[in-house]
Design an enzyme around this catalytic site. Structure first.
Site, mmCIF file in Angstrom:
data_model
loop_
_atom_site.group_PDB
_atom_site.id
_atom_site.type_symbol
_atom_site.label_atom_id
_atom_site.label_comp_id
_atom_site.label_asym_id
_atom_site.label_seq_id
_atom_site.Cartn_x
_atom_site.Cartn_y
_atom_site.Cartn_z
ATOM 1 N N ASP A 141 0.835 -1.204 0.000
ATOM 2 C CA ASP A 141 0.000 0.000 0.000
ATOM 3 C C ASP A 141 0.866 1.248 0.000
ATOM 4 O O ASP A 141 0.478 2.289 0.523
ATOM 5 C CB ASP A 141 -0.924 -0.009 1.231
ATOM 6 C CG ASP A 141 -2.025 1.031 1.127
ATOM 7 O OD1 ASP A 141 -2.597 1.405 2.174
ATOM 8 O OD2 ASP A 141 -2.297 1.505 -0.007
ATOM 9 N N LYS A 144 2.856 3.315 -5.717
ATOM 10 C CA LYS A 144 2.325 2.265 -6.611
ATOM 11 C C LYS A 144 3.383 1.769 -7.591
ATOM 12 O O LYS A 144 3.356 0.617 -7.999
ATOM 13 C CB LYS A 144 1.073 2.766 -7.340
ATOM 14 C CG LYS A 144 -0.003 3.348 -6.392
ATOM 15 C CD LYS A 144 -0.235 2.493 -5.160
ATOM 16 C CE LYS A 144 -0.956 3.270 -4.054
ATOM 17 N NZ LYS A 144 -0.869 2.561 -2.735
ATOM 18 N N ASP A 169 -3.267 -3.009 -2.432
ATOM 19 C CA ASP A 169 -4.312 -1.994 -2.447
ATOM 20 C C ASP A 169 -4.200 -1.163 -3.731
ATOM 21 O O ASP A 169 -3.146 -1.087 -4.356
ATOM 22 C CB ASP A 169 -4.177 -1.077 -1.224
ATOM 23 C CG ASP A 169 -5.376 -0.146 -1.060
ATOM 24 O OD1 ASP A 169 -5.217 0.923 -0.460
ATOM 25 O OD2 ASP A 169 -6.477 -0.487 -1.561
ATOM 26 N N ASN A 170 -5.317 -0.531 -4.126
ATOM 27 C CA ASN A 170 -5.328 0.495 -5.185
ATOM 28 C C ASN A 170 -4.961 0.002 -6.570
ATOM 29 O O ASN A 170 -4.381 0.756 -7.361
ATOM 30 C CB ASN A 170 -4.383 1.650 -4.824
ATOM 31 C CG ASN A 170 -4.599 2.153 -3.441
ATOM 32 O OD1 ASN A 170 -3.696 2.077 -2.607
ATOM 33 N ND2 ASN A 170 -5.780 2.653 -3.162
ATOM 34 N N GLU A 199 -11.434 4.165 -0.822
ATOM 35 C CA GLU A 199 -11.825 4.486 0.554
ATOM 36 C C GLU A 199 -12.682 5.750 0.652
ATOM 37 O O GLU A 199 -12.388 6.765 0.047
ATOM 38 C CB GLU A 199 -10.582 4.647 1.463
ATOM 39 C CG GLU A 199 -9.509 5.549 0.944
ATOM 40 C CD GLU A 199 -8.432 4.799 0.174
ATOM 41 O OE1 GLU A 199 -8.718 3.726 -0.391
ATOM 42 O OE2 GLU A 199 -7.303 5.283 0.116
HETATM 43 O O1 LIG Z 1 -0.701 7.155 -3.135
HETATM 44 C C1 LIG Z 1 -1.228 6.369 -2.363
HETATM 45 N N1 LIG Z 1 -0.542 5.682 -1.479
HETATM 46 C C2 LIG Z 1 0.894 5.886 -1.404
HETATM 47 C C3 LIG Z 1 1.257 5.605 -0.004
HETATM 48 C C4 LIG Z 1 2.429 5.926 0.457
HETATM 49 C C5 LIG Z 1 2.767 5.644 1.852
HETATM 50 O O2 LIG Z 1 3.945 4.877 1.880
HETATM 51 C C6 LIG Z 1 5.043 5.746 2.065
HETATM 52 S S1 LIG Z 1 6.091 5.589 0.728
HETATM 53 C C7 LIG Z 1 7.122 4.278 1.065
HETATM 54 C C8 LIG Z 1 6.952 3.432 2.144
HETATM 55 C C9 LIG Z 1 7.870 2.404 2.296
HETATM 56 N N2 LIG Z 1 8.889 2.215 1.441
HETATM 57 C C10 LIG Z 1 9.028 3.057 0.392
HETATM 58 C C11 LIG Z 1 8.170 4.090 0.187
HETATM 59 C C12 LIG Z 1 4.526 7.152 2.164
HETATM 60 O O3 LIG Z 1 5.256 7.890 3.091
HETATM 61 C C13 LIG Z 1 3.094 6.922 2.592
HETATM 62 O O4 LIG Z 1 2.981 6.731 3.970
HETATM 63 C C14 LIG Z 1 -2.701 6.216 -2.343
HETATM 64 C C15 LIG Z 1 -3.450 7.162 -3.032
HETATM 65 C C16 LIG Z 1 -4.826 7.064 -3.018
HETATM 66 N N3 LIG Z 1 -5.593 8.033 -3.767
HETATM 67 O O5 LIG Z 1 -6.824 7.949 -3.829
HETATM 68 O O6 LIG Z 1 -4.942 8.974 -4.315
HETATM 69 C C17 LIG Z 1 -5.498 6.055 -2.329
HETATM 70 C C18 LIG Z 1 -4.744 5.103 -1.642
HETATM 71 O O7 LIG Z 1 -5.352 4.063 -0.953
HETATM 72 C C19 LIG Z 1 -3.349 5.170 -1.652
HETATM 73 O O8 LIG Z 1 -2.648 4.194 -0.977
HETATM 74 MG MG LIG Z 2 -3.939 2.570 -0.477
#
Ligand SMILES: O=C(NC/C=C/[C@H]1O[C@@H](Sc2ccncc2)[C@H](O)[C@@H]1O)c1cc([N+](=O)[O-])cc(O)c1O
Ligand SMILES: [Mg+2]
Length: 214
Positions: A141, A144, A169-170, A199
């Site tokens: 998650d 992406k 997810d996603n 969500e």
């Molecule tokens: O962009 C999305 N998720 C990216 C999540 C990123 C998470 O993971 C780390 S990156 C990391 C962590 C560990 N290792 C490397 C990098 C970031 O600091 C954040 O906490 C997202 C976007 C939407 N949306 O609707 O736009 C909906 C969702 O459910 C999503 O998950």
């Molecule tokens: Mg997500």
């Protein structure tokens, strides 16, 4: 300067949830994100699918890539058997700090190991640092475009075993098209798509469950 969205989410938990009660922490976040301020938690609808896959797998060691504020860490850890562990990797120190507090508020700090850093750097260190032989369950998650490289890295580091379940997810929104291509046309995985919605919205999204066969 003002507070951040994660800080406001933590405040909502401290105000509306009961300390030590994971279910109330989950409900408080879902209520806040549905009625006050959207945030990118896996959420309640996809959360029910996550719960059912977890109950089926009953993992001893689980990995989460992308902790954010700890919502899915709480969802996962609350369902783990005693002595089972969740390792969750978060890149952003500010998010990690909030997540630690939300996980602790739920009383799940003894089941969750939150590691700060990038998945690409930390996955190769899992065996030496945490004595992990392999993971039974992986929840993807995070960014992406990291789903495919990190899945390949987990394979190459021997961290997947026959029957390991990956849940992503996603895969529709924001989307992970390369990941779907990778796991769906791959003889080493048995994949299935669970349709749901993004969500707290009516937008289509879903989870892809892939069982490692080798
Ligand atoms: O962009 C999305 N998720 C990216 C999540 C990123 C998470 O993971 C780390 S990156 C990391 C962590 C560990 N290792 C490397 C990098 C970031 O600091 C954040 O906490 C997202 C976007 C939407 N949306 O609707 O736009 C909906 C969702 O459910 C999503 O998950
Ligand atoms: Mg997500």
């Amino acid at each position: 300067t003002g507070s951040s969205r994660p800080q406001r989410m933590l405040k909502a938990v401290q105000k509306n949830a009961t300390k030590g009660d994971p279910k109330s922490v989950i409900s408080a976040i879902d209520y806040y994100c549905r009625h006050k301020e959207w945030a990118m938690n896996v959420g309640d609808d996809k959360g029910l699918i996550l719960d059912s896959v977890l109950t089926e797998v009953n993992p001893s060691t689980a990995l989460e890539l992308g902790t954010y504020c700890g919502y899915s860490s709480v969802r996962i850890a609350r369902l783990l058997s005693p002595d089972s562990k969740l390792i969750t990797i978060e890149f952003n120190p500010a998010f990690a700090a909030i997540a630690r507090q939300i996980i602790a508020y739920a009383g799940l700090q003894d089941k969750v190991i939150l590691v700060e850093g990038a998945s690409g750097d930390l996955i190769p260190k899992m065996k030496e640092r945490f004595g992990i032989k392999s993971f039974d369950f992986v929840f993807l998650d995070h960014w992406k475009d990291r789903y495919v490289p990190d899945t390949k890295l987990l394979e190459d580091c021997g961290l997947l075993k026959k029957g390991t379940v990956l849940l992503a997810d996603n895969v529709i929104c924001p989307g992970a098209p390369e990941y779907l291509k990778y796991v769906r046309n791959n003889p080493r995985y048995e994949s299935r798509y669970y349709p749901s919605n993004l969500e707290y919205t009516k937008v289509e999204d879903g989870l892809e469950k892939s069982v490692f066969l080798e």
